[in-house]
Scaffold this active site. Structure first.
Site, PDB file in Angstrom:
ATOM      1  N   HIS A  45      -2.075  -0.066   4.592  1.00 55.43           N
ATOM      2  CA  HIS A  45      -0.904  -0.917   4.783  1.00 55.43           C
ATOM      3  C   HIS A  45       0.327  -0.056   5.092  1.00 55.43           C
ATOM      4  O   HIS A  45       1.278  -0.534   5.704  1.00 55.43           O
ATOM      5  CB  HIS A  45      -0.619  -1.747   3.530  1.00 55.43           C
ATOM      6  CG  HIS A  45      -1.619  -2.832   3.281  1.00 55.43           C
ATOM      7  ND1 HIS A  45      -2.800  -2.622   2.610  1.00 55.43           N
ATOM      8  CD2 HIS A  45      -1.611  -4.142   3.630  1.00 55.43           C
ATOM      9  CE1 HIS A  45      -3.463  -3.763   2.543  1.00 55.43           C
ATOM     10  NE2 HIS A  45      -2.767  -4.692   3.149  1.00 55.43           N
ATOM     11  N   ASP A  64      -8.862  -5.838  10.668  1.00 57.31           N
ATOM     12  CA  ASP A  64      -7.924  -6.030   9.568  1.00 57.31           C
ATOM     13  C   ASP A  64      -6.571  -6.327  10.223  1.00 57.31           C
ATOM     14  O   ASP A  64      -6.408  -6.206  11.444  1.00 57.31           O
ATOM     15  CB  ASP A  64      -7.870  -4.774   8.690  1.00 57.31           C
ATOM     16  CG  ASP A  64      -7.407  -5.070   7.262  1.00 57.31           C
ATOM     17  OD1 ASP A  64      -6.860  -6.163   7.020  1.00 57.31           O
ATOM     18  OD2 ASP A  64      -7.592  -4.206   6.392  1.00 57.31           O
TER      19      ASP A  64
END
Length: 645
Positions: free
Chosen positions: A237, A321
């Site tokens: 992230h 993702d």
């Protein structure tokens, strides 16, 4: 230029209806005729329609025209509907902001599907169970590592089944779970208790049963994060992780659960934004700083097509993702990242552009046009696009998504209210959580605590919701007459240092329960000893609970340390007489328990249940890093004090 046929998607719907004949049997049919007719649908789709099927944005927040700011998108509106229709979107992903209660969620998913009547949407969510849950009224479940500690395949199946039932009743048809990453790096900042174990065989067994449980409810199951996010020390992230192992090691460890899932018929595969030089060491120039960087798996043709498709034999749907994660967004840019992902062989680009208002629609327009241009120039071959869209539609057909659902909305809501978070599901999750509790130390038979009437129990935990969960759990035990009524004092200690005030609270107590919450274990160690002189508030996660432990021990108070998240922090408390791991840190807030783990830990501490869990990972010593303090498979019997066999 590619010639595009101008047959509208409405004709595609007629073809679909001819395939399905209005019967539910088509959900499970895999006959050649249905496959053949899906190919006909794809042949008659425009390029715009094909590209749309391969894009899956989120509408987490939305700012309607005339409003001052974006807020949680909880009610369908004409603006979002116009975007779904204009770009022929194949699916959307929901987040916690979108699913605040059961009736609201049913109405939202119903509205989303009404915006795409010709080719119904994939409506997706990350409902892994445990610490990654989105439903705010659903059954949270203890999570994967707790299931690993319980060593019970039936619990894994039940977890998948419960998630599948609840999501399906809400109109959600794809679950982005389970994670089958192998958590063999104690310093992993993002996976941790989201993993079943550090053992490939255990991860495979439990992962497959979770998949089967989901699929038993006609829910699309997704394994992630391929080829494995378990042995990383960076959260994708925020950065771009690298796994440096050679092919032989990766095939014998990281890839094993994915291959087993493929062999068991998993529906979807989610990619990892992680570099795997053993499979692809192609270099790119980062848009962030102009430095050379290695291609991550999500954007690698060698990984997605060469390894996953050709070598491992996966022919299901591959989804990235989230492409807004910094590992991708910072280094590759919005349009280039989506094009590279689709070129690699990915079928669906997840969260390809941020769109939270009509003013920001231009972001999606830019990505959409970039993909179209790449196809028209031949950079992305049209036949590859056709294969991706065929896979997407075949999956929708297989799981009954292409069937029109004429159930009245009131009936959908009534059904969902009976299913989501019902008492039967909550009872099952409590049992799973209790059986997962792992007792690591119990010197002098410290546990179970046996308080006398009006004894004082001190609860110290990092966050208020955790204190509340522990306090309520103790009060409930007393209310049910499982223990004597006690006096409870609670305090949260995140960002705090140990003070005289805390010492006085310990002084006044008979029993002390302290929760430890650490993502990455890094206590201050000097000359092989944890340095307790460090009392910096930034080091609160280790320093504060150790200070409590030391003070309670000096005053001969009954003390237990509860590891709330990754169990590796148990190594910080070698001097404690009693330690247990619960594998889940979410407490009590907004009128409900956010996870069953803490209440299960309290139940074990007071003897209302017996911990049966054994470690699904090794816990390394912090003072002797090359040694295991508690080995995989270790856990104590609370009665005999001997290891569970």
């Amino acid at each position: 230029m590619i010639k595009r046929k101008c047959i509208p998607a409405g004709i595609a719907l007629l073809l679909i209806l001819s395939i399905l004949g209005g019967t539910a049997t088509a959900k499970k049919s895999g006959n050649e005729k249905s496959v053949s007719d899906i190919h006909k649908i794809v042949e008659n789709m425009t390029l715009d329609e094909k590209v749309g099927q391969m894009l899956m944005p989120d509408f987490r927040n939305w700012q309607k025209q005339g409003e001052g700011k974006a807020t949680g998108f909880v009610e369908m509106n004409s603006e979002v509907a116009s975007i779904i229709k204009k770009y022929h979107l194949g699916g959307v992903i929901l987040f916690a902001e979108n699913v605040v209660d059961t009736e609201q969620t049913v109405r939202l998913t119903d509205g989303l599907q009404k915006a795409s009547p010709d080719l119904p949407l994939f409506i997706t969510i990350d409902q892994e169970g445990g610490i990654v849950t989105r439903l705010q009224t659903g059954t949270n479940l203890p999570g994967n590592m707790a299931l690993g500690a319980a060593r019970n395949e039936r619990y894994a199946y039940q977890s998948g089944e419960i998630i599948g039932k609840e999501l399906s009743s809400l109109g959600i048809n794809v679950n982005f779970g389970p994670s089958v990453d192998i958590n063999n790096n104690p310093g992993n900042p993002v996976i941790g208790v989201r993993s079943f174990s550090s053992d490939p065989k255990l991860v495979s067994k439990l992962g497959i049963q979770t998949i089967k449980g989901l699929q038993s409810q006609n829910m699309i199951a997704t394994t992630k994060h391929f080829p494995g996010h378990g042995d990383t020390a960076v959260d994708s992230h925020y950065g771009l992780p690298l796994v440096s192992h050679d092919k032989e090691r990766l095939r014998s460890v990281e890839l094993v659960p994915f291959q087993r899932a493929i062999d068991a018929g998993v529906d979807m595969m989610m990619t990892a934004h992680v570099q795997f030089p053993a499979f692809d060491d192609t270099m790119y120039i980062s848009k962030k700083d102009g430095q050379e960087i290695m291609v991550p798996a999500t954007l690698s043709h060698k990984v997605i097509t060469g390894l996953l498709r050709e070598e491992m034999g996966f022919d299901g749907v591959v989804v990235t993702d989230a492409l807004n994660m910094k590992a991708i967004a910072d280094n590759f840019g919005q349009e280039e990242a989506v094009v590279l992902a689709l070129k690699s062989g990915v079928d669906i680009a997840l969260m390809p552009a941020q769109v939270n208002s009509l003013q920001m629609e231009k972001n999606l327009t830019s990505v959409f046009n970039a993909v179209k241009a790449a196809v028209e120039s031949g950079e992305i071959p049209l036949d590859q696009v056709d294969r991706s869209v065929t896979r997407i539609l075949e999956m929708k057909e297989k799981r009954g998504i292409l069937n029109s659902d004429d159930t009245p909305i009131d009936k959908k809501i009534k059904t969902a209210l009976q299913i989501v978070g019902n008492e039967k599901h909550l009872k099952k999750e409590r049992k799973m959580a209790e059986d997962a509790i792992t007792l690591l130390k119990n010197e002098d038979k410290t546990l179970p605590f046996k308080p006398k009437k009006n004894d004082k129990v001190l609860i110290l935990a990092p966050f208020d919701d955790q204190v509340e969960s522990m306090s309520r759990s103790i009060s409930e035990l007393a209310h049910k007459k499982k223990i004597k009524k006690v006096q409870i004092t609670g305090m949260s200690f995140s960002g705090k240092t140990f003070t005289n005030e805390v010492a006085e609270l310990i002084d006044e107590s008979d029993f002390v329960i302290t929760g430890s919450y650490i993502v990455k274990n890094d206590p201050a160690v000097n000359d092989g000893v944890i340095d307790d002189s460090v009392q910096d508030s930034s080091k609160w996660a280790t320093a504060f609970p150790r200070a409590v432990m030391n003070d309670a021990k000096k005053k001969e108070k009954e003390f237990v340390l509860m590891s709330l998240r990754n169990p590796y922090d148990a190594a910080n408390f070698e001097e404690a007489k009693a330690i247990l791991a619960v594998y889940g840190f979410k407490g009590y807030s907004n009128g409900r328990y956010r996870q069953p783990n803490i209440p299960a830990g309290i139940s074990a501490i007071f003897g209302n249940s017996k911990p049966k869990g054994t470690l699904p990972v090794d816990i390394p010593s912090v003072t002797k890093p090359n040694e295991s303090l508690y080995k995989f498979g270790y856990g104590l019997n609370i009665k005999s004090g001997k290891p569970i066999k």
